[in-house]
Scaffold this active site. Structure first.
Site, PDB file in Angstrom:
ATOM      1  N   GLY A  94     -57.074-115.271  16.631  1.00 21.21           N
ATOM      2  CA  GLY A  94     -57.112-113.901  16.131  1.00 21.21           C
ATOM      3  C   GLY A  94     -56.805-112.829  17.169  1.00 21.21           C
ATOM      4  O   GLY A  94     -56.240-111.787  16.845  1.00 21.21           O
TER       5      GLY A  94
ATOM      6  N   ASP B 130     -60.567-110.380  18.079  1.00 17.98           N
ATOM      7  CA  ASP B 130     -60.011-109.473  17.078  1.00 17.98           C
ATOM      8  C   ASP B 130     -61.102-108.670  16.385  1.00 17.98           C
ATOM      9  O   ASP B 130     -60.974-107.462  16.195  1.00 17.98           O
ATOM     10  CB  ASP B 130     -59.155-110.237  16.050  1.00 17.98           C
ATOM     11  CG  ASP B 130     -59.873-111.448  15.452  1.00 17.98           C
ATOM     12  OD1 ASP B 130     -61.035-111.734  15.822  1.00 17.98           O
ATOM     13  OD2 ASP B 130     -59.263-112.125  14.606  1.00 17.98           O
TER      14      ASP B 130
ATOM     15  N   ASP C 104     -67.867-109.757  13.567  1.00 17.20           N
ATOM     16  CA  ASP C 104     -68.344-109.822  12.183  1.00 17.20           C
ATOM     17  C   ASP C 104     -69.790-110.318  12.187  1.00 17.20           C
ATOM     18  O   ASP C 104     -70.713-109.525  12.397  1.00 17.20           O
ATOM     19  CB  ASP C 104     -67.393-110.727  11.382  1.00 17.20           C
ATOM     20  CG  ASP C 104     -67.730-110.776   9.895  1.00 17.20           C
ATOM     21  OD1 ASP C 104     -68.527-109.950   9.429  1.00 17.20           O
ATOM     22  OD2 ASP C 104     -67.182-111.650   9.192  1.00 17.20           O
TER      23      ASP C 104
ATOM     24  N   LYS D 220     -67.053-104.911  12.193  1.00 12.88           N
ATOM     25  CA  LYS D 220     -67.428-104.710  10.793  1.00 12.88           C
ATOM     26  C   LYS D 220     -68.823-104.133  10.704  1.00 12.88           C
ATOM     27  O   LYS D 220     -69.744-104.592  11.395  1.00 12.88           O
ATOM     28  CB  LYS D 220     -67.393-106.038  10.034  1.00 12.88           C
ATOM     29  CG  LYS D 220     -66.110-106.229   9.278  1.00 12.88           C
ATOM     30  CD  LYS D 220     -66.176-107.403   8.334  1.00 12.88           C
ATOM     31  CE  LYS D 220     -64.756-107.831   8.009  1.00 12.88           C
ATOM     32  NZ  LYS D 220     -64.700-109.068   7.240  1.00 12.88           N
TER      33      LYS D 220
ATOM     34  N   PHE E 108     -62.470-107.794   3.817  1.00 12.45           N
ATOM     35  CA  PHE E 108     -61.720-108.821   4.521  1.00 12.45           C
ATOM     36  C   PHE E 108     -60.337-108.279   4.854  1.00 12.45           C
ATOM     37  O   PHE E 108     -59.585-107.891   3.970  1.00 12.45           O
ATOM     38  CB  PHE E 108     -61.615-110.104   3.698  1.00 12.45           C
ATOM     39  CG  PHE E 108     -61.165-111.256   4.542  1.00 12.45           C
ATOM     40  CD1 PHE E 108     -62.072-111.947   5.336  1.00 12.45           C
ATOM     41  CD2 PHE E 108     -59.827-111.632   4.576  1.00 12.45           C
ATOM     42  CE1 PHE E 108     -61.655-112.997   6.140  1.00 12.45           C
ATOM     43  CE2 PHE E 108     -59.407-112.680   5.383  1.00 12.45           C
ATOM     44  CZ  PHE E 108     -60.319-113.366   6.167  1.00 12.45           C
TER      45      PHE E 108
ATOM     46  N   ASP F 272     -56.070-113.359  10.268  1.00 11.23           N
ATOM     47  CA  ASP F 272     -55.432-114.188   9.239  1.00 11.23           C
ATOM     48  C   ASP F 272     -56.290-114.344   8.004  1.00 11.23           C
ATOM     49  O   ASP F 272     -57.503-114.126   8.018  1.00 11.23           O
ATOM     50  CB  ASP F 272     -55.187-115.595   9.789  1.00 11.23           C
ATOM     51  CG  ASP F 272     -56.488-116.397   9.914  1.00 11.23           C
ATOM     52  OD1 ASP F 272     -57.409-115.917  10.612  1.00 11.23           O
ATOM     53  OD2 ASP F 272     -56.596-117.463   9.280  1.00 11.23           O
TER      54      ASP F 272
ATOM     55  N   ARG G 102     -50.962-113.126  10.129  1.00 11.32           N
ATOM     56  CA  ARG G 102     -51.248-112.672  11.490  1.00 11.32           C
ATOM     57  C   ARG G 102     -50.155-111.754  12.017  1.00 11.32           C
ATOM     58  O   ARG G 102     -50.393-110.905  12.865  1.00 11.32           O
ATOM     59  CB  ARG G 102     -51.379-113.876  12.443  1.00 11.32           C
ATOM     60  CG  ARG G 102     -52.572-114.759  12.162  1.00 11.32           C
ATOM     61  CD  ARG G 102     -52.788-115.693  13.356  1.00 11.32           C
ATOM     62  NE  ARG G 102     -53.647-116.830  13.024  1.00 11.32           N
ATOM     63  CZ  ARG G 102     -54.979-116.822  13.044  1.00 11.32           C
ATOM     64  NH1 ARG G 102     -55.606-115.713  13.357  1.00 11.32           N
ATOM     65  NH2 ARG G 102     -55.663-117.900  12.756  1.00 11.32           N
TER      66      ARG G 102
HETATM   67  P1  IMP Z   1     -67.978-113.919  13.528  1.00  7.97           P
HETATM   68  O1  IMP Z   1     -68.263-115.159  14.313  1.00  7.97           O
HETATM   69  O2  IMP Z   1     -68.541-113.955  12.151  1.00  7.97           O
HETATM   70  O3  IMP Z   1     -68.338-112.639  14.245  1.00  7.97           O
HETATM   71  O4  IMP Z   1     -66.458-113.926  13.210  1.00  7.97           O
HETATM   72  C1  IMP Z   1     -65.520-113.631  14.105  1.00  7.97           C
HETATM   73  C2  IMP Z   1     -64.244-114.333  13.722  1.00  7.97           C
HETATM   74  O5  IMP Z   1     -64.106-114.454  12.293  1.00  7.97           O
HETATM   75  C3  IMP Z   1     -63.110-113.494  14.194  1.00  7.97           C
HETATM   76  O6  IMP Z   1     -62.660-113.982  15.432  1.00  7.97           O
HETATM   77  C4  IMP Z   1     -62.084-113.645  13.099  1.00  7.97           C
HETATM   78  O7  IMP Z   1     -61.215-114.685  13.439  1.00  7.97           O
HETATM   79  C5  IMP Z   1     -62.845-114.040  11.863  1.00  7.97           C
HETATM   80  N1  IMP Z   1     -62.982-112.910  10.913  1.00  7.97           N
HETATM   81  C6  IMP Z   1     -64.088-112.172  10.641  1.00  7.97           C
HETATM   82  N2  IMP Z   1     -63.836-111.216   9.725  1.00  7.97           N
HETATM   83  C7  IMP Z   1     -62.529-111.345   9.410  1.00  7.97           C
HETATM   84  C8  IMP Z   1     -61.648-110.610   8.514  1.00  7.97           C
HETATM   85  O8  IMP Z   1     -61.999-109.638   7.831  1.00  7.97           O
HETATM   86  N3  IMP Z   1     -60.374-111.060   8.474  1.00  7.97           N
HETATM   87  C9  IMP Z   1     -59.912-112.104   9.210  1.00  7.97           C
HETATM   88  N4  IMP Z   1     -60.687-112.795  10.069  1.00  7.97           N
HETATM   89  C10 IMP Z   1     -61.986-112.419  10.164  1.00  7.97           C
HETATM   90 MG    MG Z   2     -60.774-115.621  15.085  1.00 14.86          MG
END
Ligand code: IMP
Ligand code: MG
Length: 193
Positions: free
Chosen positions: A55, A111, A114, A142, A163, A170, A176
């Site tokens: 990402g 990227d 979340d 987010k 999302f 992606d 991407r």
């Molecule tokens: P986390 O571990 O939940 O913080 O997620 C982080 C990873 O989830 C990021 O590196 C992204 O690759 C993916 N991700 C989280 N939200 C989105 C989104 O809205 N679109 C695409 N990828 C996301």
């Molecule tokens: Mg990622």
């Protein structure tokens, strides 16, 4: 053609302007850290950028070109959204970290922040090596409650809980290359859930 794109959240110009700002701010901060250290030390060779694949690929490529510093660039692969799911299922390392982070100034680039699980995992593994500093930089954050509390020192944009795809992000491996941060036409969520 990107027929599945419903609308743009952040356009190319806004991304480019913000990435420039972030790059110079980060470079200034790292420079300050390096200057505060023993002048006899290996000045400038001690900044390591760790980009979380896939990402952060495009964001990192643009960001590091706004950072006029001597730095090394390392990639780590962490998977958190297997297949076409848009729900986080936790983070797992798919590659090994560089082993020479001791005493370095480390910037982890991703990227999006979340649930926090990905960056928490990478940060903890980096910290095990006793770097001089560890900072986190994300293009997007987010506005959702984190599953794991992890703070990013540098944030490009706060976005609502939608999302998004594009500029490296992606859905199921696609979009991407879309040059803007965009929302897909519904329904996409939980496609493989
Ligand atoms: P986390 O571990 O939940 O913080 O997620 C982080 C990873 O989830 C990021 O590196 C992204 O690759 C993916 N991700 C989280 N939200 C989105 C989104 O809205 N679109 C695409 N990828 C996301
Ligand atoms: Mg990622």
């Amino acid at each position: 053609m990107m027929l599945d794109i419903e609308r743009t959240l952040i356009d190319r110009d806004a991304i480019a302007a913000r990435v420039r700002e972030m790059g110079s701010q980060i470079a200034r901060d790292l420079e300050r850290d390096l200057n505060a250290e023993d002048a006899g030390a290996d000045y400038g060779g001690r900044v390591a950028i760790i980009a979380v694949m896939t990402g952060a690929l495009i964001f990192t490529a643009d960001l590091v070109r706004e950072m006029p510093l001597k730095l090394s660039l390392e990639l780590v692969t962490v998977s958190s959204y297997p297949g076409s799911s848009t729900m986080s299922k936790g983070a797992a390392m798919r590659s090994v970290l560089p082993k020479d982070l001791r005493g370095k100034h480390v910037l982890i680039v991703d990227d999006i922040l979340d649930s926090g699980q990905t960056l928490d995992l990478v940060k903890r593994l980096v910290q095990e090596q006793s770097p001089a500093t560890v900072r986190i930089c994300v293009l997007l954050r987010k506005l959702v409650p984190r599953v794991v509390e992890v703070a990013a020192e540098y944030v490009g944009f706060d976005i609502p809980n939608e999302f998004v795809v594009g500029y490296g992000l992606d859905f199921d491996g696609y979009y991407r290359n879309h040059p803007e941060i965009a929302v897909l036409r519904q329904p996409v969520s939980g496609a493989d859930a």
